[in-house]
Design a protein around this motif. Structure first.
Motif, PDB file in Angstrom:
ATOM      1  N   PHE A  17       0.841  -1.113  -0.051  1.00  0.00           N
ATOM      2  CA  PHE A  17       0.084   0.271   0.055  1.00  0.00           C
ATOM      3  C   PHE A  17       0.763   1.201  -0.195  1.00  0.00           C
ATOM      4  CE2 PHE A  17      -1.824   3.256   2.712  1.00  0.00           C
ATOM      5  CZ  PHE A  17      -2.865   3.694   1.762  1.00  0.00           C
ATOM      6  N   PHE A  18       1.909   1.132   0.919  1.00  0.00           N
ATOM      7  CA  PHE A  18       2.749   2.617   1.057  1.00  0.00           C
ATOM      8  C   PHE A  18       3.489   2.543  -0.260  1.00  0.00           C
ATOM      9  CE2 PHE A  18       2.583   1.484   5.656  1.00  0.00           C
ATOM     10  CZ  PHE A  18       1.558   2.322   6.102  1.00  0.00           C
ATOM     11  N   GLU A  19       4.032   1.596  -1.011  1.00  0.00           N
ATOM     12  CA  GLU A  19       4.809   1.930  -2.045  1.00  0.00           C
ATOM     13  C   GLU A  19       4.055   2.193  -3.254  1.00  0.00           C
ATOM     14  OE1 GLU A  19       7.313  -1.586  -3.136  1.00  0.00           O
ATOM     15  OE2 GLU A  19       7.520  -1.978  -1.186  1.00  0.00           O
ATOM     16  N   ALA A  20       2.701   1.890  -3.198  1.00  0.00           N
ATOM     17  CA  ALA A  20       1.621   2.273  -4.374  1.00  0.00           C
ATOM     18  C   ALA A  20       1.689   3.778  -4.104  1.00  0.00           C
ATOM     19  CB  ALA A  20       0.313   1.519  -4.171  1.00  0.00           C
ATOM     20  N   CYS A  21       1.239   4.241  -2.899  1.00  0.00           N
ATOM     21  CA  CYS A  21       1.246   5.856  -2.680  1.00  0.00           C
ATOM     22  C   CYS A  21       2.631   6.421  -3.137  1.00  0.00           C
ATOM     23  CB  CYS A  21       0.997   6.058  -1.189  1.00  0.00           C
ATOM     24  SG  CYS A  21      -0.757   5.245  -0.744  1.00  0.00           S
ATOM     25  N   THR A  23       4.692   5.658  -5.395  1.00  0.00           N
ATOM     26  CA  THR A  23       4.786   5.727  -6.683  1.00  0.00           C
ATOM     27  C   THR A  23       4.288   7.149  -7.275  1.00  0.00           C
ATOM     28  OG1 THR A  23       2.967   4.441  -7.517  1.00  0.00           O
ATOM     29  CG2 THR A  23       4.998   3.297  -7.293  1.00  0.00           C
ATOM     30  N   ARG A  24       3.683   7.530  -6.448  1.00  0.00           N
ATOM     31  CA  ARG A  24       2.899   8.897  -6.892  1.00  0.00           C
ATOM     32  C   ARG A  24       3.467  10.082  -6.072  1.00  0.00           C
ATOM     33  NH1 ARG A  24      -1.447   5.941  -5.630  1.00  0.00           N
ATOM     34  NH2 ARG A  24      -2.355   7.457  -4.316  1.00  0.00           N
ATOM     35  N   GLY A  25       4.451   9.676  -5.269  1.00  0.00           N
ATOM     36  CA  GLY A  25       5.223  10.450  -4.545  1.00  0.00           C
ATOM     37  C   GLY A  25       4.398  11.186  -3.491  1.00  0.00           C
ATOM     38  N   LEU A  26       3.555  10.150  -2.717  1.00  0.00           N
ATOM     39  CA  LEU A  26       2.652  10.461  -1.801  1.00  0.00           C
ATOM     40  C   LEU A  26       2.831   9.527  -0.419  1.00  0.00           C
ATOM     41  CD1 LEU A  26      -0.647  11.043  -3.957  1.00  0.00           C
ATOM     42  CD2 LEU A  26       0.898  12.605  -2.800  1.00  0.00           C
ATOM     43  N   GLU A  27       2.338  10.016   0.548  1.00  0.00           N
ATOM     44  CA  GLU A  27       2.432   9.236   1.810  1.00  0.00           C
ATOM     45  C   GLU A  27       1.265   8.337   1.914  1.00  0.00           C
ATOM     46  OE1 GLU A  27       2.988  11.800   5.136  1.00  0.00           O
ATOM     47  OE2 GLU A  27       5.087  11.948   4.877  1.00  0.00           O
ATOM     48  N   GLN A  46      -8.361   7.787   2.480  1.00  0.00           N
ATOM     49  CA  GLN A  46      -7.560   8.909   2.730  1.00  0.00           C
ATOM     50  C   GLN A  46      -7.133   9.861   1.574  1.00  0.00           C
ATOM     51  OE1 GLN A  46      -3.191   7.116   3.415  1.00  0.00           O
ATOM     52  NE2 GLN A  46      -4.977   5.574   4.015  1.00  0.00           N
ATOM     53  N   GLN A  47      -6.736  10.953   1.945  1.00  0.00           N
ATOM     54  CA  GLN A  47      -6.620  12.102   0.747  1.00  0.00           C
ATOM     55  C   GLN A  47      -5.065  12.641   1.055  1.00  0.00           C
ATOM     56  OE1 GLN A  47      -8.487  12.934  -1.876  1.00  0.00           O
ATOM     57  NE2 GLN A  47      -6.292  13.886  -2.369  1.00  0.00           N
ATOM     58  N   PRO A  48      -4.139  11.918   0.102  1.00  0.00           N
ATOM     59  CA  PRO A  48      -2.875  12.395   0.417  1.00  0.00           C
ATOM     60  C   PRO A  48      -2.613  13.752  -0.393  1.00  0.00           C
ATOM     61  CG  PRO A  48      -2.938  10.539  -1.137  1.00  0.00           C
ATOM     62  CD  PRO A  48      -4.235  10.762  -0.749  1.00  0.00           C
ATOM     63  N   TRP A  49      -1.808  14.542   0.095  1.00  0.00           N
ATOM     64  CA  TRP A  49      -1.638  15.979  -0.593  1.00  0.00           C
ATOM     65  C   TRP A  49      -0.035  16.286  -0.663  1.00  0.00           C
ATOM     66  CZ3 TRP A  49       0.020  19.835   2.541  1.00  0.00           C
ATOM     67  CH2 TRP A  49      -0.188  19.308   3.812  1.00  0.00           C
ATOM     68  N   ARG A  50       0.109  17.323  -1.755  1.00  0.00           N
ATOM     69  CA  ARG A  50       1.549  17.850  -1.635  1.00  0.00           C
ATOM     70  C   ARG A  50       1.369  19.303  -1.605  1.00  0.00           C
ATOM     71  NH1 ARG A  50       5.894  15.636  -3.729  1.00  0.00           N
ATOM     72  NH2 ARG A  50       4.845  13.909  -4.982  1.00  0.00           N
ATOM     73  N   SER A  51       1.950  19.993  -0.650  1.00  0.00           N
ATOM     74  CA  SER A  51       2.074  21.418  -0.847  1.00  0.00           C
ATOM     75  C   SER A  51       2.749  21.911  -2.048  1.00  0.00           C
ATOM     76  CB  SER A  51       2.622  21.843   0.734  1.00  0.00           C
ATOM     77  OG  SER A  51       4.144  21.974   0.691  1.00  0.00           O
ATOM     78  N   HIS A  55       6.155  19.648   0.077  1.00  0.00           N
ATOM     79  CA  HIS A  55       5.957  18.661   1.275  1.00  0.00           C
ATOM     80  C   HIS A  55       4.902  17.838   0.954  1.00  0.00           C
ATOM     81  CE1 HIS A  55       8.923  21.084   3.550  1.00  0.00           C
ATOM     82  NE2 HIS A  55       8.219  22.223   3.275  1.00  0.00           N
ATOM     83  N   VAL A  56       4.708  16.618   1.621  1.00  0.00           N
ATOM     84  CA  VAL A  56       3.739  15.804   1.320  1.00  0.00           C
ATOM     85  C   VAL A  56       3.123  15.607   2.766  1.00  0.00           C
ATOM     86  CG1 VAL A  56       4.322  14.702  -0.803  1.00  0.00           C
ATOM     87  CG2 VAL A  56       5.090  13.874   1.480  1.00  0.00           C
ATOM     88  N   ALA A  57       1.950  15.041   2.795  1.00  0.00           N
ATOM     89  CA  ALA A  57       1.168  14.770   3.923  1.00  0.00           C
ATOM     90  C   ALA A  57       0.053  13.686   3.566  1.00  0.00           C
ATOM     91  CB  ALA A  57       0.877  15.728   4.885  1.00  0.00           C
ATOM     92  N   VAL A  58      -0.742  13.279   4.443  1.00  0.00           N
ATOM     93  CA  VAL A  58      -2.090  12.387   4.271  1.00  0.00           C
ATOM     94  C   VAL A  58      -2.860  12.916   5.335  1.00  0.00           C
ATOM     95  CG1 VAL A  58      -1.202  10.463   5.350  1.00  0.00           C
ATOM     96  CG2 VAL A  58      -2.855  10.068   3.805  1.00  0.00           C
ATOM     97  N   GLU A  59      -4.185  12.719   5.007  1.00  0.00           N
ATOM     98  CA  GLU A  59      -5.524  13.187   5.968  1.00  0.00           C
ATOM     99  C   GLU A  59      -6.371  12.038   5.694  1.00  0.00           C
ATOM    100  OE1 GLU A  59      -8.542  16.309   6.618  1.00  0.00           O
ATOM    101  OE2 GLU A  59      -6.760  16.999   5.807  1.00  0.00           O
ATOM    102  N   VAL A  60      -6.850  11.303   6.699  1.00  0.00           N
ATOM    103  CA  VAL A  60      -7.905  10.357   6.724  1.00  0.00           C
ATOM    104  C   VAL A  60      -9.248  11.272   6.455  1.00  0.00           C
ATOM    105  CG1 VAL A  60      -9.292   8.812   8.007  1.00  0.00           C
ATOM    106  CG2 VAL A  60      -6.716   8.783   7.994  1.00  0.00           C
TER     107      VAL A  60
END
Length: 156
Positions: A17-21, A23-27, A46-51, A55-60
């Motif tokens: 799961f983490f590797e799939a995220c 590959t898009r540069g997301l957590e 969840q909604q991962p995002w990039r500033s 910077h990357v983060a993820v929000e449930v």
């Protein structure tokens, strides 16, 4: 006190799961629950995002929060949060500010390199344990082994 033993397949599923995220540069983030059936991985919506600064983060999401609430029976408890970071494994200021789990004994597992670090097992990850004062790092070795470990591939 018995350590939390994570089945090999649970770690493989989390890593995939983490590797799939990644590959898009997301957590990514997930929870580990324990109950009569043993440990189980729960991956909420969840909604991962990039500033703009990169910077990357993820929000449930709200739907993910409801999934997590419905994922537990009366005999189960979330015992760990496991999530990925883009580079080194450490508990960031954002992780400290958003602990997700706050009960004493809860674990926080940070997987480095967008999940690739999990290929080397838990020793490549940062593992922290919650106590009365906050999060305490558990470096690999006997001290960590008292609290958490990975089961071999055959489950023995």
């Amino acid at each position: 006190m018995t350590p939390l033993l994570l089945p090999h397949q649970l770690l493989l599923d989390a890593g995939a799961f983490f590797e799939a995220c990644g590959t898009r540069g997301l957590e990514g983030t997930a929870m580990i629950k324990i109950g009569p059936g043993g440990p189980a991985l729960i991956i909420p919506d969840q909604q991962p995002w990039r500033s703009p600064a990169g910077h990357v983060a993820v929000e449930v999401t709200r739907a993910g929060q409801l999934e997590l609430a419905r994922a537990l029976t009366a005999e189960e408890l979330f015992v760990a949060r496991i999530h990925s970071h883009p580079a080194e494994a450490f508990h960031s200021a954002a992780d400290d500010a958003n602990p997700v789990l706050t009960h004493e004994g809860a674990l926080s597992i940070v997987v480095p390199f967008f999940g690739l670090g999990l290929r080397r097992g838990l020793d490549a990850c940062a593992v922290l344990r919650r106590d009365r004062t906050g999060w305490c790092g558990l470096p690999p070795g006997a001290g960590r082994d008292r609290w958490i470990g990975g089961m071999p591939e055959n489950g023995r």
